[in-house]
Design an enzyme around this catalytic site. Structure first.
Site: not given
Ligand code: AMP
Ligand code: ZN
Length: 666
Positions: A111, A113, A115, A223, A310, A404, A407, A422, A428
């Site tokens: 899957e 990951k 962010d 997930y 990663k 600045c 000005c 500033c 300005c």
């Molecule tokens: P880390 O914060 O780097 O330890 O990564 C773990 C976190 O990745 C988990 O707590 C999830 O919030 C997140 N995460 C994002 N996508 C997924 C996914 N597909 N499966 C499991 N965890 C995920």
């Molecule tokens: Zn200025």
């Protein structure tokens, strides 16, 4: 079932379906307009019939609940972190380890990951009952009210084939486009833009006002399902089930049979992730068979059955040619790194933000350095550090500017603030131009026939120096300007004249008072009704207005304490701009409640909460969000919170019901 209850149920089911189609399936099945009409109909029915209240009705998604302190909740099942891997070898080692612990072939789900911020949702009998942040993994914050406003999270599951009770975990993310839009709005009101989508998403979960969260275009990708007696055999099956119950589960997930295939998945997404509308920082590989997962169990920190891989952030190194400093409309200074152009993640990078003086000091970055640049969630690339092995000893440490660049006024920096400013508000150039550009912008005075570049030209030619000067421009004065034809001069003058009809709240927004965005301007206009009343309000007065905080109050006071600003406003008045609410806007308004500071709490029968608030403001009362000794009385409905009740009793504040209140203003 009564016919009213029937109608309410029908509307809820229908709205839920449209919601799912739009937010989860990306397939609209109703126009926004028709959706709003139906939602309003439901809201009205629910307000009239509180006996059919449902905490998971689609009307609950607009938010409104304010949480001062989030309750701590212990997770039913711990929220683990993930082990990380960075290479093919790491993954192969992992496979070797787990093969010793389980029998049979191992298949993997891959899957993306996502962010963002992790969240655990609890469903009972198909209804969302709890949403808790990850916290330290053992316990987190109860953010249910905020989570309910995220439209792709079902409040009521689809079908009837779900476990009685389970937890489902996912990631709250803020897609790039929404992030960009939020930042544009922040810049417009003079707030610093947010750094990246991830922090903004996790910050959103902890906002006190859920109505504020409702405005943010957050998404939730699911997930993982946990619970007992789930009757699910594999990870892939759990994703499919979650999807069928109405959750948003991105369809990139794939079942593979070997680590080589995992790596193919990684390679594919390492490239294609740039086409996704949201940020990902890797791939999560999971043993597909849940029986095997159980046998593998957990280490102290993470499941043995999963591994994050990663993505390597795309990084390049290039030379720092110079550092320049930009001055914004509010006077905020932003240092910018000008780089030797270099290719990165499909675009040519020439500039990167250095944010502020602390950042420059931390990096110890010097002009002439070879620097590492990365493109992450930030819209502008970021500088990670300096390649010290290539540093030339003759390079001078960077001294942050003290004056600045536009000005030459000495810069200031407030305690606790990262940015230098500033302070030359009236002298300005970029501040003067920026303010007038804001004044004429679409959401403000919307002056047609006048654009940002022309404003700069008008200022630089000495024809205007603040927005009130716009109203004294004549055709004769502007025609001689470069590239200004007769026709465009006419349009400009006409556009300026037409803007005199723009209603008060937009004029107030147009003034460019720091922190006074569209919503705050509306609030202030409605509450005070005229610019003079706002100018005369004390800071204490201002913070008592519903939703106006100390920061805004200070900024408003500061603005009106300036003689120059008052002079400009006087001129705007003379030119005939709308500096008070119009007669139409004042219809139905009285001063009956003048001097009353009123708190509204609970659910009402005959009017909606918003209607009640409007009635209070329209009749001269002041809304306050918290009970104090200054509160005149509380208009209390059903289900008033116990802590509010206690506070009211303790302070001896009078409580009246909605009917008594309506009597007052009859
Ligand atoms: P880390 O914060 O780097 O330890 O990564 C773990 C976190 O990745 C988990 O707590 C999830 O919030 C997140 N995460 C994002 N996508 C997924 C996914 N597909 N499966 C499991 N965890 C995920
Ligand atoms: Zn200025």
């Amino acid at each position: 079932m009564s016919s009213i209850q029937n109608k309410i149920n029908e509307l809820r089911i229908e709205l839920r379906e449209h919601n799912h189609n739009y937010y989860v399936l990306d397939n609209a099945t109703i126009s926004d307009y028709d959706f709003d009409i139906k939602l309003k109909e439901l809201q009205e029915l629910e307000a009239k019939h509180p006996e059919f209240f449902d905490a998971n009705s689609p009307t609950e998604r607009v938010g409104g609940a304010v949480t001062k302190n989030f309750e701590t909740i212990v997770h039913g099942h711990r929220m683990y972190s993930l082990d990380n891997s960075y290479s093919k070898e790491d993954l192969q080692d992992w496979e070797t380890r787990i093969k010793k612990l389980v029998d049979g072939d191992i298949h993997y789900t891959c899957e993306l990951k996502y962010d963002g911020a992790s969240i655990s949702l609890t469903y009972e009998n198909g209804k969302l009952t709890k949403a808790v942040t990850r916290g330290d993994g053992f316990q987190g914050d109860n953010v249910t009210a905020n989570i309910k406003t995220i439209k792709s999270i079902p409040l009521q599951l689809k079908g009837d084939n779900y476990p009685v009770k389970f937890d489902i975990r996912g990631e709250i993310v803020l897609p790039f486009e929404g992030f960009k839009k939020m930042n544009e709005e922040r810049i417009e009101i003079g707030e610093e833009p947010y750094r990246n989508p991830r922090n903004t998403a996790s910050g959103s979960l902890k906002l006190q006002d859920s109505a504020e969260v409702a405005k943010r275009p957050l998404e939730c990708f699911l997930y993982n399902i946990t619970g007992t007696n789930l009757n699910i055999q594999t990870q892939l099956e759990s994703l499919e089930k979650a999807r069928a119950w109405g959750f948003k589960v991105p369809d990139a997930a794939k079942l593979v049979n070997s680590i080589d295939e995992v790596l193919e998945f990684v390679d594919y997404w390492n490239e294609h992730r740039h086409d996704l509308p949201y940020e990902t920082d890797g791939v999560v590989v999971k043993v597909n068979n849940l029986q095997q997962q159980e046998e593998l169990g957990y280490t102290a920190k993470a499941p043995r059955w999963a591994m994050a891989y990663k993505f390597k952030a795309e990084q390049v190194s290039t030379k720092l040619n110079s550092i320049t400093y930009q001055v914004g409309r509010t006077g905020a200074i932003t240092p910018v790194a000008n780089l030797e152009p270099v290719e990165l993640a499909g675009t040519t990078v020439k500039r990167a933000s250095l944010h502020n003086a602390d950042q420059i000091e931390k990096l110890d970055i010097r002009v002439g350095d070879e620097v590492y640049v990365e493109k992450g969630g930030e819209i502008i690339p970021k500088i990670l550090g300096v390649d010290l092995s290539k540093r030339d000893n003759s390079l001078e440490p960077t001294l942050y500017i003290t004056h600045c660049p536009e000005c030459n006024t000495e810069l200031t920096r407030q305690e606790g603030e990262a940015q230098h400013y500033c302070p030359n508000y009236n002298g300005c150039n970029p501040q003067i131009i920026g303010r007038i550009q804001h004044f004429i912008s679409r959401k403000a005075m919307d002056i047609e026939g006048l654009g940002g570049e022309t404003v700069a030209l008008l200022v630089n030619e000495g024809l205007i120096s603040n927005y009130s000067d716009l109203y004294e421009l004549t055709k004769e004065k502007v025609v001689p300007l470069e590239r200004m034809a007769e026709k465009s001069a006419d349009n400009l003058i006409q556009g300026v004249a037409l803007s005199k009809n723009i209603p008060f709240e937009r004029v107030l927004f147009a003034l460019g008072i720091r922190y006074v965005g569209e919503t705050v301007a509306k609030k202030l206009a409605k509450h005070y009704k005229s610019i003079d009343a706002i100018a005369n309000a004390t800071q204490e007065d201002l913070v008592n207005v519903d939703e106006i905080g100390v920061k805004i109050a200070e900024s408003v006071s500061l603005f009106f304490s300036s003689e120059i600003n008052l002079g400009i406003i006087n001129r705007l008045k003379q030119f005939g701009l709308q500096l008070e609410l119009s007669a139409e806007q004042l219809i139905g308004q009285t001063n009956i409640l003048e001097g009353d500071i009123i708190v509204v709490s609970g659910v009402f029968e005959s009017v909606s909460r918003n209607e009640l608030k409007k009635l209070i403001e329209d009749n001269g009362g002041k809304l306050s969000s918290s009970i104090s000794s200054k509160t005149s009385y509380i208009v209390a409905g059903n289900n008033m919170g116990p802590s509010k009740m206690e506070k009211a009793n303790k302070l001896g504040v009078i409580m009246i019901n909605e009917y008594e209140f309506l009597q007052k203003i009859q």
